[in-house]
Design an enzyme around this catalytic site. Structure first.
Site, PDB file in Angstrom:
ATOM      1  N   GLY A 178       1.572   4.064   4.818  1.00 53.78           N
ATOM      2  CA  GLY A 178       2.387   3.208   3.964  1.00 53.78           C
ATOM      3  C   GLY A 178       2.746   1.887   4.607  1.00 53.78           C
ATOM      4  O   GLY A 178       3.319   1.864   5.676  1.00 53.78           O
ATOM      5  N   SER A 179       2.423   0.760   3.969  1.00 53.42           N
ATOM      6  CA  SER A 179       2.600  -0.512   4.637  1.00 53.42           C
ATOM      7  C   SER A 179       2.344  -1.665   3.664  1.00 53.42           C
ATOM      8  O   SER A 179       2.263  -1.479   2.461  1.00 53.42           O
ATOM      9  CB  SER A 179       1.659  -0.602   5.830  1.00 53.42           C
ATOM     10  OG  SER A 179       0.372  -0.141   5.463  1.00 53.42           O
ATOM     11  N   ARG A 180       2.179  -2.861   4.251  1.00 52.64           N
ATOM     12  CA  ARG A 180       2.019  -4.070   3.443  1.00 52.64           C
ATOM     13  C   ARG A 180       1.187  -5.078   4.226  1.00 52.64           C
ATOM     14  O   ARG A 180       1.231  -5.121   5.461  1.00 52.64           O
ATOM     15  CB  ARG A 180       3.407  -4.623   3.136  1.00 52.64           C
ATOM     16  CG  ARG A 180       3.479  -6.041   2.626  1.00 52.64           C
ATOM     17  CD  ARG A 180       4.913  -6.379   2.309  1.00 52.64           C
ATOM     18  NE  ARG A 180       5.137  -7.820   2.234  1.00 52.64           N
ATOM     19  CZ  ARG A 180       6.274  -8.372   1.838  1.00 52.64           C
ATOM     20  NH1 ARG A 180       7.278  -7.605   1.488  1.00 52.64           N
ATOM     21  NH2 ARG A 180       6.409  -9.675   1.791  1.00 52.64           N
ATOM     22  N   MET A 239       0.840  -1.192   0.000  1.00 48.97           N
ATOM     23  CA  MET A 239       0.000   0.000   0.000  1.00 48.97           C
ATOM     24  C   MET A 239       0.875   1.242   0.000  1.00 48.97           C
ATOM     25  O   MET A 239       1.718   1.409   0.888  1.00 48.97           O
ATOM     26  CB  MET A 239      -0.901   0.019   1.239  1.00 48.97           C
ATOM     27  CG  MET A 239      -1.954  -1.063   1.248  1.00 48.97           C
ATOM     28  SD  MET A 239      -2.818  -1.112   2.833  1.00 48.97           S
ATOM     29  CE  MET A 239      -1.577  -1.911   3.846  1.00 48.97           C
TER      30      MET A 239
END
Length: 221
Positions: free
Chosen positions: A185-187, A97
């Site tokens: 912001g990440s996954r 993301m």
């Protein structure tokens, strides 16, 4: 609609922006500098509102499908050994993301939460190969009617310093419902059975609670 996890930040930013705009209006005489400061403040507010947006997505639960838990881009599709819970090989599908994506985490399937654990850790960039095991993260396992147990991980990135996880062990959850939030912001990694069919490709953009990530393999395969 905005996510409840952003309420304090949105309110704080709103009052800060109002203060900056009014201060600039009364104390900065040079017009272009005044306008630059005011526009920058308004753009900051717009960016915060955009990040915490929470679009309504109605879902008719489908036990034969695993839906994307988040909006983003598929960056990993591979078979991996999962050492924390399953202790066996799983199909991993990872979704990255960016700060411009909706950051709501949604349950990828209906079922019962059998495991939910938070792990402190590093803040490597979310696409780093070791981010799944070394970054701050949560691991959630769902027992589903058709797939058995599936897992997903919320993983913090270089900018994401706050993971919110609503899954509690023993809770019955519904596909598409709000499961948490990851800020800035990440996954998310999905950990799926080896005998399911993966329906997405690398670099494909997916939409949370909309895109089918995996489905039950037909009996005649």
């Amino acid at each position: 609609m905005f996510h409840k996890e952003g309420q304090k930040i949105i309110i704080t930013t709103f009052f800060l922006v109002v203060a900056v705009v009014l201060t600039a209006q009364y104390f900065i005489d040079v017009e272009w500098i005044r306008l630059t400061v005011q526009i920058a403040a308004l753009l900051l507010l717009i960016a915060i509102l955009q990040f915490f947006r929470n679009p309504k997505r109605l879902v008719t639960p489908n036990f034969d499908e695993i839906l994307a838990p988040v909006d983003g881009k598929v960056v990993v599709i591979e078979e991996v050994y999962e050492p924390e819970y399953f202790k066996e090989n799983r199909k991993q599908v990872s979704i990255f993301m960016s700060p411009t994506n909706v950051h709501v985490t949604r349950y990828p399937a209906s079922g019962t939460v059998t495991y939910s654990k938070y792990h402190p850790g590093k803040y490597l960039v979310a696409w780093h190969p070791k981010s799944s095991t070394e970054n701050e993260r949560t691991t959630i396992i769902l027992h589903t009617p058709k797939f058995g147990e599936i897992g997903y991980r919320q993983i913090a990135g270089a900018m994401a310093r706050r993971i919110v996880n609503y899954a509690e062990e023993g809770e019955q959850v519904t596909q598409g419902d709000d499961a948490g939030f990851i800020k800035f912001g990440s996954r998310v990694d999905l950990l799926l059975p080896l005998d399911c069919d993966i329906n997405v490709k690398l670099n494909q953009k997916v939409v949370g609670a909309r895109t089918c990530i995996a489905s039950v393999r037909p009996l005649d395969d």
